[in-house]
Scaffold this active site. Structure first.
Site, PDB file in Angstrom:
ATOM      1  N   SER A  52      11.520 -46.546 -47.418  1.00 24.37           N
ATOM      2  CA  SER A  52      10.519 -45.213 -48.559  1.00 24.37           C
ATOM      3  C   SER A  52      10.914 -44.802 -49.214  1.00 24.37           C
ATOM      4  O   SER A  52       9.572 -43.765 -49.656  1.00 24.37           O
ATOM      5  CB  SER A  52       9.285 -45.921 -47.643  1.00 24.37           C
ATOM      6  OG  SER A  52       8.523 -47.207 -47.130  1.00 24.37           O
ATOM      7  N   GLY A 229       8.696 -45.952 -54.141  1.00 23.34           N
ATOM      8  CA  GLY A 229       8.048 -45.617 -55.829  1.00 23.34           C
ATOM      9  C   GLY A 229       6.209 -46.415 -56.585  1.00 23.34           C
ATOM     10  O   GLY A 229       6.108 -47.028 -55.316  1.00 23.34           O
ATOM     11  N   CYS A 255       1.980 -51.254 -46.942  1.00 24.41           N
ATOM     12  CA  CYS A 255       2.100 -50.111 -47.479  1.00 24.41           C
ATOM     13  C   CYS A 255       2.202 -50.532 -49.096  1.00 24.41           C
ATOM     14  O   CYS A 255       1.448 -50.736 -49.335  1.00 24.41           O
ATOM     15  CB  CYS A 255       3.242 -49.606 -46.949  1.00 24.41           C
ATOM     16  SG  CYS A 255       3.547 -47.511 -47.002  1.00 24.41           S
ATOM     17  N   GLN A 259      -0.102 -52.258 -51.951  1.00 21.48           N
ATOM     18  CA  GLN A 259      -0.810 -51.903 -53.227  1.00 21.48           C
ATOM     19  C   GLN A 259       0.113 -53.081 -54.386  1.00 21.48           C
ATOM     20  O   GLN A 259      -1.048 -53.544 -55.050  1.00 21.48           O
ATOM     21  CB  GLN A 259       0.590 -50.160 -53.799  1.00 21.48           C
ATOM     22  CG  GLN A 259       0.079 -49.915 -53.109  1.00 21.48           C
ATOM     23  CD  GLN A 259       1.391 -48.282 -52.515  1.00 21.48           C
ATOM     24  OE1 GLN A 259       1.880 -49.173 -53.076  1.00 21.48           O
ATOM     25  NE2 GLN A 259       1.245 -47.841 -51.925  1.00 21.48           N
ATOM     26  N   ASN A 297       3.541 -43.741 -43.843  1.00 26.70           N
ATOM     27  CA  ASN A 297       4.687 -43.002 -45.179  1.00 26.70           C
ATOM     28  C   ASN A 297       4.566 -43.497 -47.227  1.00 26.70           C
ATOM     29  O   ASN A 297       4.713 -44.709 -47.176  1.00 26.70           O
ATOM     30  CB  ASN A 297       5.938 -43.629 -44.708  1.00 26.70           C
ATOM     31  CG  ASN A 297       7.047 -43.388 -45.946  1.00 26.70           C
ATOM     32  OD1 ASN A 297       7.204 -42.038 -46.810  1.00 26.70           O
ATOM     33  ND2 ASN A 297       8.202 -43.230 -45.497  1.00 26.70           N
ATOM     34  N   GLY A 299       3.163 -42.236 -51.418  1.00 20.76           N
ATOM     35  CA  GLY A 299       2.590 -41.321 -52.500  1.00 20.76           C
ATOM     36  C   GLY A 299       1.323 -42.050 -53.517  1.00 20.76           C
ATOM     37  O   GLY A 299       1.172 -40.822 -53.701  1.00 20.76           O
ATOM     38  N   HIS A 340       1.016 -48.179 -41.598  1.00 17.74           N
ATOM     39  CA  HIS A 340       2.105 -48.867 -40.952  1.00 17.74           C
ATOM     40  C   HIS A 340       2.319 -49.320 -39.503  1.00 17.74           C
ATOM     41  O   HIS A 340       1.858 -48.893 -38.678  1.00 17.74           O
ATOM     42  CB  HIS A 340       3.209 -48.221 -40.891  1.00 17.74           C
ATOM     43  CG  HIS A 340       4.511 -48.340 -41.875  1.00 17.74           C
ATOM     44  ND1 HIS A 340       5.492 -49.225 -42.697  1.00 17.74           N
ATOM     45  CD2 HIS A 340       4.219 -47.045 -42.861  1.00 17.74           C
ATOM     46  CE1 HIS A 340       5.571 -48.871 -43.540  1.00 17.74           C
ATOM     47  NE2 HIS A 340       5.283 -47.595 -43.984  1.00 17.74           N
ATOM     48  N   GLU A 342       3.364 -51.605 -38.160  1.00 13.67           N
ATOM     49  CA  GLU A 342       4.623 -52.097 -36.972  1.00 13.67           C
ATOM     50  C   GLU A 342       5.043 -50.602 -36.168  1.00 13.67           C
ATOM     51  O   GLU A 342       5.343 -49.999 -35.271  1.00 13.67           O
ATOM     52  CB  GLU A 342       5.736 -52.403 -38.005  1.00 13.67           C
ATOM     53  CG  GLU A 342       6.920 -51.400 -38.369  1.00 13.67           C
ATOM     54  CD  GLU A 342       6.044 -51.363 -39.937  1.00 13.67           C
ATOM     55  OE1 GLU A 342       6.417 -50.325 -40.375  1.00 13.67           O
ATOM     56  OE2 GLU A 342       4.917 -51.447 -40.047  1.00 13.67           O
TER      57      GLU A 342
END
Length: 369
Positions: A52, A229, A255, A259, A297, A299, A340, A342
Site C-alpha cells: 500500500s 493509490g 482498505c 473503497q 494505512n 489516503g 486493517h 489483520e
C-alpha cells in the site's frame, strides 16, 4: 546507487520548497515520491514491506526505528515497496533473538534510499497543515531541475505494479469447505495468514481477475485486499467487481477493497488531507456500540452520503475525523472496513471480522439476494 557511509550527507526536499539536511542510510542517490507519515511505535518492517506504500516516501514519527531489527517472518510481501524512508534515528545494533539484519542492511538489500537525523516533528507539522505533498531524498546537489521533477511526480497505475501476476494456492486443510478467492490489489500477507489460521484454503488471484476466472475457481467467498493509490483510477477492476457482487458469494473488503466496493455500488471516494497511517486510530463499531483501536494505512476515504440507505449502511466511523470506516450492504452478504483487522503490526481487537466472514461462508450464504 552506491552504499551507505555513516557521515554521508543527505537532503529531504519538499515540493513547497522546504529543505531538511540530515544523513544518508540505505543506498545513495535520489528518489522521489509522495511524502506521508505513520505514527506507529513499532511495525516498521511491516511498513517497509506493505504494498500500500508503493510510490511513497514514508516518515516514521516515532523517533527511534530499528531497535528489534529485521527478520524473515514478519514480511508483509516479498520485497519493500516504499520509494524512500525517513527517520529521526535508526538503531545499528538491534536487540532481538529473531533478527537477521539491521534496518540499514535491509535498505541496502532492497535498494532503498533513507535519510535520518532530520526534524521529523517539523516535517509532520508541514504535512498536517498543508496536506500530503511530493518530495525527494537525495545525496546529490539540490537543483531547480530536482524541484521540477518533484512537482511533476505522480503515482500511476500502482495496483498493476504490486499485484500478483499469477494465481497462488495456499491450503490449510485438504477438502476444506471454506475456499477463499483473495483478490490481490497489493495484499498484506497477514490477511492470508489470518484466513489460513481460521481453517480456510486460499487462492490468491491477480487484481484483474474476471468473473469467468472466479466461476472456474468456484470459491465459497471473495476477499478484496488492501492496496495503493486512488481507488477511482481502477476503472476495469471496479467493473469486474460489479460482476463479483452479482455472482452471489460472501464478500469481505479491507482498505482499498473497501473503497473499490463502495465505487462498484455507486458510491464516491475522496482524498484525505494527510491520511490515516499508524496503529492508534480509534474506530467505533456502530453495530456493537463499541470503540476499537485500529491499524490503518490509507489516503482516501468513502463518502458515506454517496451511497443510498437502500443500498448499504455505515457500520464503523473514525472518531478523530468522523470519516467512514466500514460499510455493510443491504440485500448482500458483503461488508467492508477501511482499517486493517489483520493488524500486522497493531492491535488485534477487530479480528472478529474474519470470523464473521467465515461464518457467512459456513452458512452457505449467497453474496447478493
Amino acid at each position: 546507487m552506491s552504499y551507505y557511509k555513516r557521515d554521508k550527507r543527505a537532503w529531504l526536499v519538499l515540493s513547497d520548497g522546504s529543505v531538511f539536511e540530515g544523513y544518508n542510510f540505505g543506498c545513495e542517490g535520489t528518489t522521489i515520491g509522495e511524502i506521508v507519515f505513520t505514527t506507529g511505535m513499532t511495525g516498521y518492517q511491516e511498513v517497509l514491506t506493505d504494498p500500500s506504500y508503493y510510490g511513497q516516501i514514508v516518515m516514521q514519527t516515532y523517533p527511534l526505528i530499528g531497535n528489534y531489527g529485521i527478520n524473515t517472518d514478519d514480511m508483509e510481501s516479498k520485497r519493500s515497496w516504499v520509494n524512500g524512508y525517513i527517520t529521526k534515528e535508526w538503531c545499528e545494533e538491534p536487540s532481538n533473538f529473531r533478527y537477521s539484519k539491521n534496518i540499514n542492511e535491509f535498505m541496502i538489500d532492497q535498494d532503498k534510499i533513507g535519510i535520518w537525523d532530520v526534524d521529523t516533528r517539523a516535517i509532520t507539522r508541514i504535512i498536517r497543515e498543508h496536506g500530503t505533498m511530493n518530495g525527494a531524498i537525495t545525496t546529490e546537489p539540490v537543483t531547480d531541475e530536482l524541484f521540477e521533477k518533484i512537482r511533476a511526480f505522480k503515482v500511476e497505475q500502482p495496483v498493476q505494479k504490486v499485484t500478483s501476476q499469477h494465481m497462488g494456492w495456499f491450503y490449510s486443510q485438504e477438502n476444506r469447505a471454506n475456499h477463499v478467492a483473495l483478490i490481490d490489489y497489493g495484499y498484506k500477507h497477514n490477511i492470508r495468514r489470518m484466513l489460513l489460521k481460521l481453517g480456510c484454503n486460499v487462492t490468491v488471484m491477480p487484481a484483474n481477475t474476471t468473473i469467468e476466472e472466479i466461476r472456474n475457481l468456484n470459491p465459497d467467498g471473495i476477499m478484496l485486499s488492501n492496496g495503493p493509490g486512488d481507488p477511482a483510477e481502477n476503472v476495469q477492476i471496479i467493473e469486474n467487481l460489479k460482476d463479483f457482487i452479482a455472482y452471489g458469494k460472501p464478500i469481505f473488503g479491507i482498505c482499498l477493497g473497501h473503497q473499490l466496493m463502495a465505487l462498484a455500488m455507486g458510491g464516491e471516494t475522496m482524498k484525505l488531507k494527510y491520511g490515516h497511517r499508524g496503529m492508534n486510530q480509534p474506530v467505533k463499531d456502530l453495530t456493537k456500540d463499541r470503540v476499537y483501536i485500529t491499524s490503518q494505512n490509507h489516503g482516501y476515504a468513502v463518502i458515506p452520503e454517496s451511497i443510498p440507505e437502500s443500498v448499504g449502511v455505515m457500520t464503523h466511523i473514525n472518531l478523530n475525523d468522523q470519516t467512514c470506516e466500514g460499510f455493510e450492504y443491504k440485500n448482500c452478504h458483503a461488508f467492508t472496513v477501511q482499517f486493517h483487522p489483520e493488524a500486522s503490526a497493531g492491535p488485534n481487537d477487530t479480528g472478529y471480522l474474519f470470523e464473521k466472514f467465515t461464518d457467512l461462508m459456513e452458512r452457505g450464504q449467497q453474496g447478493c439476494l
